[in-house]
Design an enzyme around this catalytic site. Structure first.
Site, PDB file in Angstrom:
ATOM      1  N   ASN A 152       0.842  -1.197   0.000  1.00  0.00           N
ATOM      2  CA  ASN A 152       0.000   0.000   0.000  1.00  0.00           C
ATOM      3  C   ASN A 152       0.877   1.246   0.000  1.00  0.00           C
ATOM      4  O   ASN A 152       1.774   1.380   0.847  1.00  0.00           O
ATOM      5  CB  ASN A 152      -0.897   0.034   1.239  1.00  0.00           C
ATOM      6  CG  ASN A 152      -1.976   1.089   1.108  1.00  0.00           C
ATOM      7  OD1 ASN A 152      -2.849   0.973   0.254  1.00  0.00           O
ATOM      8  ND2 ASN A 152      -1.900   2.132   1.914  1.00  0.00           N
ATOM      9  N   GLU A 153       0.666   2.107  -0.962  1.00  0.00           N
ATOM     10  CA  GLU A 153       1.328   3.421  -0.997  1.00  0.00           C
ATOM     11  C   GLU A 153       2.786   3.353  -0.549  1.00  0.00           C
ATOM     12  O   GLU A 153       3.184   3.957   0.449  1.00  0.00           O
ATOM     13  CB  GLU A 153       0.538   4.420  -0.141  1.00  0.00           C
ATOM     14  CG  GLU A 153      -0.846   4.702  -0.714  1.00  0.00           C
ATOM     15  CD  GLU A 153      -1.579   5.866  -0.046  1.00  0.00           C
ATOM     16  OE1 GLU A 153      -1.239   6.213   1.092  1.00  0.00           O
ATOM     17  OE2 GLU A 153      -2.493   6.416  -0.693  1.00  0.00           O
ATOM     18  N   GLU A 308      -8.264   4.531  -4.946  1.00  0.00           N
ATOM     19  CA  GLU A 308      -8.924   5.076  -3.752  1.00  0.00           C
ATOM     20  C   GLU A 308      -9.406   6.488  -4.035  1.00  0.00           C
ATOM     21  O   GLU A 308      -8.740   7.266  -4.722  1.00  0.00           O
ATOM     22  CB  GLU A 308      -7.937   5.177  -2.576  1.00  0.00           C
ATOM     23  CG  GLU A 308      -7.505   3.870  -1.979  1.00  0.00           C
ATOM     24  CD  GLU A 308      -6.544   4.087  -0.802  1.00  0.00           C
ATOM     25  OE1 GLU A 308      -6.601   5.156  -0.156  1.00  0.00           O
ATOM     26  OE2 GLU A 308      -5.727   3.205  -0.555  1.00  0.00           O
TER      27      GLU A 308
HETATM   28  C1  GAL Z   1      -4.699   6.365   1.760  1.00  0.00           C
HETATM   29  C2  GAL Z   1      -4.348   4.985   2.283  1.00  0.00           C
HETATM   30  C3  GAL Z   1      -5.556   4.287   2.879  1.00  0.00           C
HETATM   31  C4  GAL Z   1      -6.287   5.223   3.804  1.00  0.00           C
HETATM   32  C5  GAL Z   1      -6.668   6.459   3.043  1.00  0.00           C
HETATM   33  C6  GAL Z   1      -7.462   7.454   3.852  1.00  0.00           C
HETATM   34  O1  GAL Z   1      -3.592   7.165   1.600  1.00  0.00           O
HETATM   35  O2  GAL Z   1      -3.829   4.189   1.254  1.00  0.00           O
HETATM   36  O3  GAL Z   1      -5.130   3.116   3.550  1.00  0.00           O
HETATM   37  O4  GAL Z   1      -5.459   5.530   4.873  1.00  0.00           O
HETATM   38  O5  GAL Z   1      -5.496   7.107   2.623  1.00  0.00           O
HETATM   39  O6  GAL Z   1      -7.786   8.582   3.090  1.00  0.00           O
END
Ligand code: GAL
Length: 669
Positions: A152-153, A308
């Site tokens: 993740n990221e 996301e």
């Molecule tokens: C992203 C991350 C997610 C969650 C989200 C909240 O950066 O990948 O796991 O934390 O932000 O906005």
């Protein structure tokens, strides 16, 4: 080609964390039913599940995930399966402290948080490889699973002894000899010469902070480290089923790594988009996020996934405002317009605890479908189903290429000159982008390494190309010589790829092409007044930076208004070979760039999504023969188009149009 041949459709869904609800089978059962109501067809599972998947060293527990995936599959929901390396279990930190990251103050972090593992640690890489292999063996051939979501990221760097050793090894490979490294890092300055490789440490506040050549190399090293880390993850899962593709979710305005480089390690680019809508200027926000989408498309020159976004609000900004009515559909379809094959969310269901318990979700704590946000999400799902015919229709090739280069960004941000530490390279690129975007002109973004073939572009834009690398001066010269149009700005061609200043004038190697030599860079205060005065009298304010030119034969299109360089060319045009080179010597207000790109678009007859002049803040974007009309102006807009269209979303005929604030239409002739 589809990234997800098992399910070749627009994906709609989001991060799903059933492992937080294992003691609530009633809730898990209800999830599938709600997913159908929300027109969700796919969820990302297991992103932070390591502690549940491997509760003890080497002991894997998959029963719960078997059930989850089977339940989803029975309900017709597809799965993007994550590898769990984004956060490790407590036992691992305890048993193998080397997996914990060492920060730039050289302190080893303790267990906690996420995204903070050492990228070198052989133990961590081995553990990741092992769990990825086990996951792949169990699920890579499951019909529900359509894509891998690696970690993740990915972000950050580590300065542990293992990383320091890797860094020295990377430098040895790059420079061969210490003498060469000393030369390329200009170490005779401040007595920095190294006489043994073991003396070289990572830059940081405890040691060397101002050697910019070293810093830029450190960022390249970190990119390489992360890339090899990703390859280790990817190879583990692909060894089991090479057909199942891998993505990694990237971030906006990201700085730590060179994404053009990193993207080579994954099959599909996806990203996480969190604009602060309604915080002031939504048109500006939309311009920024349109560029982000185009950048994601450009990394691999193929469509991407929106992995996301929030269905309503985030919880981690200083002010967490709700999306106003219409904005969810508008911002989701904006992603589609720029080439996304999905609209996905963080998160499906709000958790009861943890840092993100109040982060927006499709299903709120009330657990009900009877919710404004839920309805907004369902509307997007329906729209994606309606627009299905665009799935196989990518964007047409752009006629304009902006050169945006992460390594140049690092070099600018580390440089101590001008508005030190605030040169605003990224924002400047976005200003140039915005002028084209608002005319409905498609833009690719390439870096200096990946712009191998510029010949298909009618216009190439090179803002603030401070560092030249990858033979860019030769690529640009050849491009103009063969008939291309180039616009280059101040602060270009100052340093080579080692961040060493070029001797003999700037922009290095292109002074004859531009017909201009830049001599000095003046940084001006907000209260200083200067302007570009065009030959036809139009006048545009200058901010922040002016480069004093020496004219070497270019035609002057406009001059500086004030100061000791008043009357010198501020905008010039030079014919070189078959082509044309514009040189802009100062940072202009947006209206100035708009005017320049308006003139150039006309001169080059650049293709626009719609021929009509639209109200300010209404943006037209072409994808697959359809035009996404997006109203970011914050107000209702009424206007007429010169030809009739049908709105694919409503099937209504459209010519005399009334668009509500945050309205969106998808027009087809
Ligand atoms: C992203 C991350 C997610 C969650 C989200 C909240 O950066 O990948 O796991 O934390 O932000 O906005």
């Amino acid at each position: 080609m589809s990234f997800t041949p098992r399910f070749p459709h627009f994906l709609h869904g989001g991060d799903y964390n059933p492992d937080q609800w294992l003691d609530r089978p009633d809730i898990l059962d209800r999830d599938v039913e709600l997913m159908h109501k929300a027109h969700v067809n796919c969820v990302s599972v297991g992103i932070f599940s390591w502690a549940r998947l491997e509760p003890e060293d080497g002991v894997y527990v998959f029963a719960w995930l078997d059930e989850v995936i089977d339940r989803l599959w029975k309900g017709g929901i597809h799965v993007i399966l994550a590898t769990p390396s984004g956060a490790r279990p407590a036992w691992m930190a305890q048993n193998y402290p080397e997996v914990l990251r060492v920060n730039d103050r050289l302190q080893r972090m303790h267990f906690g948080e996420r995204h903070n593992h050492c990228l070198t640690s052989p133990v961590y890489r081995r553990k990741v490889h092992a769990i990825n292999t086990a996951l792949a063996q169990r699920y890579a051939n499951h019909p529900a699973v359509i894509l891998w979501h690696l970690s993740n990221e990915y972000s950050g760097d580590c300065r542990c002894p293992l990383c320091q050793e890797k860094w020295r090894g990377w430098l040895k490979d790059k420079y061969g000899t210490l003498e060469n490294l000393n030369k390329c890092w200009w170490t005779s300055f401040w007595s920095q010469r190294y006489t043994d490789w073991s003396q070289v440490e990572a830059p940081g506040p405890m040691g060397e902070v101002s050697n910019t050549s070293m810093w830029v190399d450190w960022r390249r090293f970190s990119t390489w480290q992360c890339k090899t880390f990703i390859e280790n993850e990817r190879d583990a899962v692909k060894a089991v089923n090479p057909e199942l593709l891998c993505t990694a979710n990237l971030m906006e305005r990201f700085w730590d790594y060179d994404y053009f480089d990193l993207a080579e390690a994954i099959d599909v680019v996806s990203w996480d988009s969190y604009p602060e809508w309604h915080s002031g200027d939504d048109v500006q926000r939309a311009a920024e996020f349109a560029m982000n989408h185009d950048l994601m498309r450009s990394f691999k020159d193929q469509p991407f996934l929106l992995m996301e976004s929030t269905p309503s609000q985030v919880n981690w900004k200083p002010i967490n405002k709700l999306k106003r009515p219409g904005m969810h559909l508008l911002s989701s379809l904006q992603a589609l317009a720029y080439g996304s094959q999905s609209v996905m969310y963080f998160q499906w269901r709000k958790g009861r605890g943890g840092a993100e318990m109040f982060h927006g979700a499709v299903v709120d704590h009330d657990g009900s479908e009877n919710h404004r946000v839920f309805r907004d999400v369902a509307q997007v799902g329906q729209a994606l189903e309606t627009l299905e015919s665009l799935y196989a229709q990518p964007r047409k090739k752009a006629e304009v290429c902006i050169i945006y280069d992460t390594q140049n960004r690092w070099a600018i941000d580390y440089a101590q000159t001008g508005h030190s530490k605030n040169m605003r390279y990224y924002d400047t690129v976005n200003m140039h982008y915005r002028s084209l975007w608002q005319q409905g002109i498609s833009v690719d973004l390439k870096d200096m390494r990946t712009c191998t073939d510029l010949s298909g572009y009618k216009l190439v834009v090179a803002p603030m190309l401070f560092m030249f690398r990858g033979g860019i001066e030769e690529k640009l010269r050849a491009y103009v010589e063969k008939g291309g149009t180039l616009l280059m700005t101040y602060f270009s061609g100052w340093v080579d790829e080692f961040d060493l200043a070029y001797l003999g004038g700037t922009p290095h190697g292109l002074m004859d092409v531009m017909g201009i030599r830049g001599t000095e860079l003046d940084a001006i205060y907000p209260h200083d007044e200067n302007a570009l005065v065009m030959n036809d009298g139009r006048r545009f304010a200058i901010r922040e930076l002016c480069e004093i030119p020496e004219n070497r034969g270019a035609e002057t299109l406009g001059v500086f208004e004030n100061d000791f360089y008043a009357g010198m060319p501020c905008l010039s045009r030079n014919r070189y070979g078959e082509g044309t080179a514009y040189y802009l010597s100062a940072k202009l207000e947006q209206a100035g760039l708009d005017a320049i790109y308006g003139d150039i678009a006309q001169a080059l007859s650049l293709t626009r999504a719609l021929p009509d002049n639209l109200p300010k803040g209404v943006i037209a974007t072409e994808r697959g023969g359809a035009v996404f009309l997006q109203n970011f102006s914050g107000q209702e807009q009424r206007f007429s188009l010169s030809e009739p269209y049908t709105d694919l979303l409503t099937d209504e005929a459209m010519q005399n149009i009334t668009m509500p604030a945050n309205g969106v239409m998808v027009l087809k002739k």
